[in-house]
Design an enzyme around this catalytic site. Structure first.
Site, PDB file in Angstrom:
ATOM      1  N   ALA A 258      52.064 -16.096  38.384  1.00 24.59           N
ATOM      2  CA  ALA A 258      51.098 -15.109  37.898  1.00 24.59           C
ATOM      3  C   ALA A 258      50.130 -14.853  39.037  1.00 24.59           C
ATOM      4  CB  ALA A 258      50.389 -15.639  36.667  1.00 24.59           C
ATOM      5  N   LYS A 259      49.181 -13.974  38.752  1.00 21.94           N
ATOM      6  CA  LYS A 259      48.277 -13.587  39.847  1.00 21.94           C
ATOM      7  C   LYS A 259      47.479 -14.774  40.368  1.00 21.94           C
ATOM      8  CE  LYS A 259      49.320  -9.269  38.773  1.00 21.94           C
ATOM      9  NZ  LYS A 259      49.442  -8.554  37.535  1.00 21.94           N
TER      10      LYS A 259
END
Ligand code: GLU
Length: 285
Positions: A258-259
């Site tokens: 994920a980011k």
């Protein structure tokens, strides 16, 4: 320089959402999309899925184009941006989504819905966490409604009525036969938000049709979305593309990237001297 019609050839696409920086997982999926389009002698399109103006930022679009180019991705058409191909931006394509919504509505496939805001807000993002799927209880299915005009009708939320109990099946190019049961694995899903934005499911299908996409390559967390999207193709009387769902890249703890995984962000990898060739070759991170 722009071309958005079916041309009879093979056409793939990559469709990032500019809500953050790209990571290794995105790069691998996009490079796979490119490789498969090239193998078939087909064209690749870049479509930026920037409908959620609260979360999508122009600086993320700029950085993703820079990162894509660094990673060796090339797309084959798009608006002319200083002599190079730019992306197609979904935020500029409202007419495509309004038409698709209108066709579905006329076909009797939709109903207006007054249910929860939280549900509705989530709809514009691709549903990557399928585990948390809540089945819509059908509260507004049979509610009668009248609107003075199409414009007014688009100021409420609309859901697609799924055929309860029907098994939706498709062959995935990597994972083989996939089966999902409507009304069990997923319920009536949103296609239109009252703030005038189509849901992820409708926008992707309407755009893939308008752009003549023949194969969709994306992460395997969207397998269930494919079942929903196949129902939209059927209701729109359009031929669906073929599908190839890629494995998700995970960190050492097995968590999907994920980011927040900065070290596996393309910017950071580039800073650390990783070469684009190593992106695909390195197996698990
Ligand atoms: N913009 C969507 C995403 O980021 C694209 C998914 C798709 O390829 O359909 O997940």
């Amino acid at each position: 320089m722009t071309k958005t019609k079916r041309d009879g050839g093979n056409r793939g696409r990559i469709a990032p959402t500019p809500t953050g920086y790209m990571h290794l997982g995105h790069a691998r999926t996009f490079l796979m999309a490119q490789q498969r389009a090239r193998e078939k002698g087909g064209a690749l399109v870049l479509r930026v899925e920037d409908l959620d103006s609260a979360r999508c930022k122009p600086e993320f679009t700029e950085s993703l184009i820079e990162d894509l180019r660094w990673a060796g991705l090339e797309w084959d058409e798009g608006p002319d941006v200083g002599g190079a191909y730019g992306p197609y931006d979904q935020s500029q394509r409202a007419g495509v989504f309004i038409d698709a919504w209108g066709t579905l509505r006329k076909a009797g496939a939709l109903f207006p819905c007054e249910c929860s805001r939280k549900d509705v807000q989530a709809a514009v993002q691709a549903p990557h966490d399928e585990g948390s799927e809540l089945i819509y209880p059908g509260s507004c299915r049979d509610r009668s409604s009248a609107f003075e005009s199409e414009d007014e009708a688009r100021t409420v939320n609309w859901r697609f009525r799924v055929p309860d109990g029907e098994t939706i099946e498709f062959q995935d190019g990597r994972k083989g036969l996939q089966l999902f049961v409507a009304g069990v694995d997923f319920g009536d899903f949103l296609v239109w938000r009252k703030d005038g934005i189509p849901s992820y499911e409708l926008a992707v299908v309407a755009d893939d049709i308008a752009m003549g996409i023949t194969e969709v390559v994306r992460g395997e967390d969207l397998l269930l979305s494919t079942a929903r999207q196949l129902l939209l193709y059927r209701a729109l009387r359009e031929t669906p593309p073929t599908y190839f769902h890629c494995p998700l890249v995970r960190d050492e703890q097995g968590v999907r990237l994920a980011k927040r995984h900065q070290s596996l962000g393309l910017r950071e990898m580039r800073r650390q001297g990783v070469s684009p060739d190593e992106l695909l070759g390195s197996g698990d991170p």
